[in-house]
Design a protein around this motif. Structure first.
Motif, PDB file in Angstrom:
ATOM      1  N   ASP A 174      40.404  41.232  38.975  1.00  0.00           N
ATOM      2  CA  ASP A 174      41.524  40.359  39.320  1.00  0.00           C
ATOM      3  C   ASP A 174      41.089  38.906  39.462  1.00  0.00           C
ATOM      4  O   ASP A 174      41.848  37.992  39.125  1.00  0.00           O
ATOM      5  N   ASN A 191      42.354  45.626  39.700  1.00  0.00           N
ATOM      6  CA  ASN A 191      42.751  44.764  40.809  1.00  0.00           C
ATOM      7  C   ASN A 191      42.295  45.372  42.130  1.00  0.00           C
ATOM      8  O   ASN A 191      42.902  46.309  42.649  1.00  0.00           O
ATOM      9  N   HIS A 224      41.471  43.141  44.732  1.00  0.00           N
ATOM     10  CA  HIS A 224      41.776  42.083  45.699  1.00  0.00           C
ATOM     11  C   HIS A 224      40.520  41.496  46.358  1.00  0.00           C
ATOM     12  O   HIS A 224      40.538  41.133  47.528  1.00  0.00           O
ATOM     13  N   ASP A 276      37.523  38.119  49.928  1.00  0.00           N
ATOM     14  CA  ASP A 276      38.842  38.720  49.710  1.00  0.00           C
ATOM     15  C   ASP A 276      39.809  37.689  49.138  1.00  0.00           C
ATOM     16  O   ASP A 276      39.788  36.514  49.523  1.00  0.00           O
ATOM     17  N   THR A 316      44.027  37.034  47.530  1.00  0.00           N
ATOM     18  CA  THR A 316      45.411  37.481  47.449  1.00  0.00           C
ATOM     19  C   THR A 316      45.922  37.257  46.034  1.00  0.00           C
ATOM     20  O   THR A 316      45.761  36.170  45.477  1.00  0.00           O
ATOM     21  N   ASN A 317      46.529  38.288  45.465  1.00  0.00           N
ATOM     22  CA  ASN A 317      46.975  38.214  44.069  1.00  0.00           C
ATOM     23  C   ASN A 317      48.469  38.473  43.941  1.00  0.00           C
ATOM     24  O   ASN A 317      49.058  39.189  44.753  1.00  0.00           O
ATOM     25  N   GLN A 320      45.647  49.079  40.357  1.00  0.00           N
ATOM     26  CA  GLN A 320      45.168  48.928  41.724  1.00  0.00           C
ATOM     27  C   GLN A 320      44.002  49.897  41.950  1.00  0.00           C
ATOM     28  O   GLN A 320      44.184  51.105  42.051  1.00  0.00           O
TER      29      GLN A 320
END
Length: 576
Positions: free
Chosen positions: A460, A486, A488, A509, A511-512, A557
């Motif tokens: 990601d 993904n 994250h 970390d 945020t997407n 995910q």
């Protein structure tokens, strides 16, 4: 203004001469970003219908496209940075990447007018000094009438011997200058197609070592792909009954379904190939430096007592990291053919060699069976593991698939896990270890090989860097299938913080957005996978979407805890 389409015309602008020179080089596609410094070039391209212009959103990603394009076709990838200064500086990361991949990218960068140099002019940067350390060669063109000559030199230098990127800086006044040009030469008039070979003494010594080996191993590298000699290497391996492993990032040097294929060796590879390298008594290295990603420059992944025969087009690569018994400056494919001819009548194979190959095949079969078992989807509702993603891709994608990968922990694991059935089919950042390479490289591949399936796999973070090029994909019908794993986070760095810094997470970390929804906003197709049971069906739908002519993005995910510390050697000084 004289039109470049007039084949009899000899009076033209420097920009028209540039485009005419590109046509002589059989350039079919130009990746670029428009800028005022090269408006003359764009105007000349408007008239040249044989050259397809692909406008990109960033010069860096455009360079990655040209990089993959060049690797797929053996050369011809061209990036045009239309603006001097910031347009040119945006090339830096892509060119540094191409240099460490030995990729013959040709970059043309606009430059300020000659009379403004050293006057702190608007957007003035010393582009000659900037590009020199990260290219094979950089020129600044000082006269319009020399443009054809320097274009010829750029393509010749980029593709001869050890390949690499080159840059032509061309001032705007040079591009607009009108000159009388003579006949434009074709590449056959100034480029040699000959390939160096082993001499008699080298060939005899190498053949004797292989003839007497009980545990021979062939290690194929990039040189096998550049020389398009996959079949020659296979024929040699079958003749002498030797397993074939590959250097890191070149797992496509031979088709992976061949019974003698072992996979990639070293820390980026698999245990079966690495055990072969650790136990072989003779290793024939074809077109590899035995570099960092394959060896870490240690004998941890090689038998220190093995006799090494190393073949490389670059003299400086021989014995650079490990002493060799025979070093040959030559084309990998040429020497493979020579050795096969020398050894083809030797049909007596020792019992130990037969057992060596038999045990390897058993070990390889068991490894593939283990991977398939680990990759099968579990019950609905469980977390998706990277191994399940790789298994699903292998199950769904056709045999002609070409794959691009990023750096990072997820893609490094994919290097040896995916199946590469046609060469070339694996394109990675190699030694530059670049995140943000894969998506743009996939678009370049699709331009180079429109009839093949192109799958770009990345995390990601890297996709977030480069997803603006979805617009390029849609606008220019570059229909690739992109799988975004993904999790994250910046996975490789988070793994190091977990394993060596007491889980003191800082900056790891991220945020997407929903990447499938981003794709749809650009006019591409988007899919999302949240459950392992959906993987194969969604990937099959995504493949159909691509085949129907749609750039497609699949947001998967994956387990955020499925992290792995590849560079444990870097943190030996730390303990938890």
């Amino acid at each position: 203004m004289v039109k470049i389409t007039d084949v009899e015309a000899k009076t033209m602008s420097g920009a028209q001469a540039l485009v005419k020179s590109l046509k002589e080089e059989k350039v079919k596609d130009v990746f670029g970003l428009i800028g005022s410094a090269t408006m003359e070039v764009f105007d000349a391209l408007y008239d040249e219908k044989s050259i397809n212009y692909i406008g990109v959103r960033d010069e860096r990603t455009g360079t990655h496209m040209a990089d993959a394009y060049s690797r797929a076709l053996g050369g011809g990838g061209l990036i045009l940075a239309g603006q001097n200064g910031p347009g040119a500086t945006n090339l830096v990361t892509g060119l540094a990447q191409a240099k460490l991949a030995n990729s013959p990218v040709v970059a043309i960068a606009g430059s300020i007018s000659s009379s403004h140099v050293y006057r702190d002019a608007f957007q003035e940067v010393d582009q000659q000094a900037l590009f020199t350390p990260i290219t094979k060669k950089t020129w600044t063109v000082n006269r319009a009438d020399r443009i054809p000559e320097m274009v010829q030199e750029a393509f010749r230098v980029s593709q001869e011997g050890k390949k690499g990127p080159v840059v032509l800086n061309i001032p705007r006044d040079v591009l607009s200058d009108i000159q009388d040009f003579g006949r434009f030469k074709s590449p056959s008039e100034y480029r040699s197609e000959s390939y160096p070979a082993a001499n008699h003494e080298q060939l005899s010594k190498a053949a004797e070592l292989l003839r007497n080996a009980n545990k021979p191993l062939i290690m194929a590298g990039a040189g096998v792909k550049w020389s398009q000699s996959q079949q020659s290497v296979i024929s040699l391996a079958e003749t002498i009954e030797a397993p074939i492993c590959t250097s890191a990032g070149h797992g496509d040097a031979v088709p992976n379904d061949h019974p003698l294929f072992a996979g990639q060796v070293g820390p980026r590879g698999n245990v079966v190939a690495t055990e072969l390298a650790k136990n072989a008594d003779v290793i024939l290295v074809l077109g590899s430096r035995l570099g960092f990603n394959s060896t870490f420059y240690t004998y941890d992944h090689l038998n220190p007592n093995a006799k090494i025969i190393q073949v490389n087009i670059d003299h400086n690569a021989l014995s650079r990291y490990f002493p060799v018994e025979v070093g040959i400056v030559a084309s990998a494919g040429t020497v493979a053919k020579q050795l096969e001819s020398e050894l083809k009548n030797d049909r007596v194979v020792s019992t130990e060699r037969s057992q060596w190959v038999r045990q390897f095949k058993i070990n390889r079969h068991n490894l593939l069976a283990q991977r398939a078992e680990e990759g099968r989807a579990t019950a609905t509702g469980s977390i998706i593991s990277p191994k399940q993603v790789y298994h699903a891709i292998n199950s769904v994608m056709p045999s002609d698939s070409m794959f691009t990968l990023d750096a990072g922990t997820l893609c490094l694991q994919a290097n040896d896990a995916l199946h590469f059935r046609q060469s070339p089919s694996l394109f990675t950042p190699l030694d530059f270890g670049l995140v943000g390479f894969s998506y743009a490289a996939g678009l370049g591949l699709k331009a180079a090989s429109p009839d093949r399936t192109v799958v770009s796999l990345m995390g990601d973070g890297g996709f977030g860097m480069t997803m603006s090029e979805i617009g390029t994909a849609v606008q220019h019908n570059l229909n690739t299938l992109t799988v975004v794993m993904n999790n994250h986070c910046w996975g490789a760095e988070k793994a190091y913080q977990r394993d060596f810094f007491d889980e003191r997470y800082m900056g790891a970390d991220i945020t997407n957005p929903r990447f499938d929804k981003i794709a749809e906003l650009y006019g591409a197709k988007g899919y999302a996978v949240n459950d392992p049971s959906q993987l194969q069906s969604v990937l099959a739908d995504a493949l159909h979407s691509v085949q129907a002519g749609h750039p497609t993005v699949v947001d998967v995910q994956v387990d955020p805890n499925a992290l792995y510390s590849f560079r444990k050697d870097s943190f030996k000084n730390r303990s938890k």
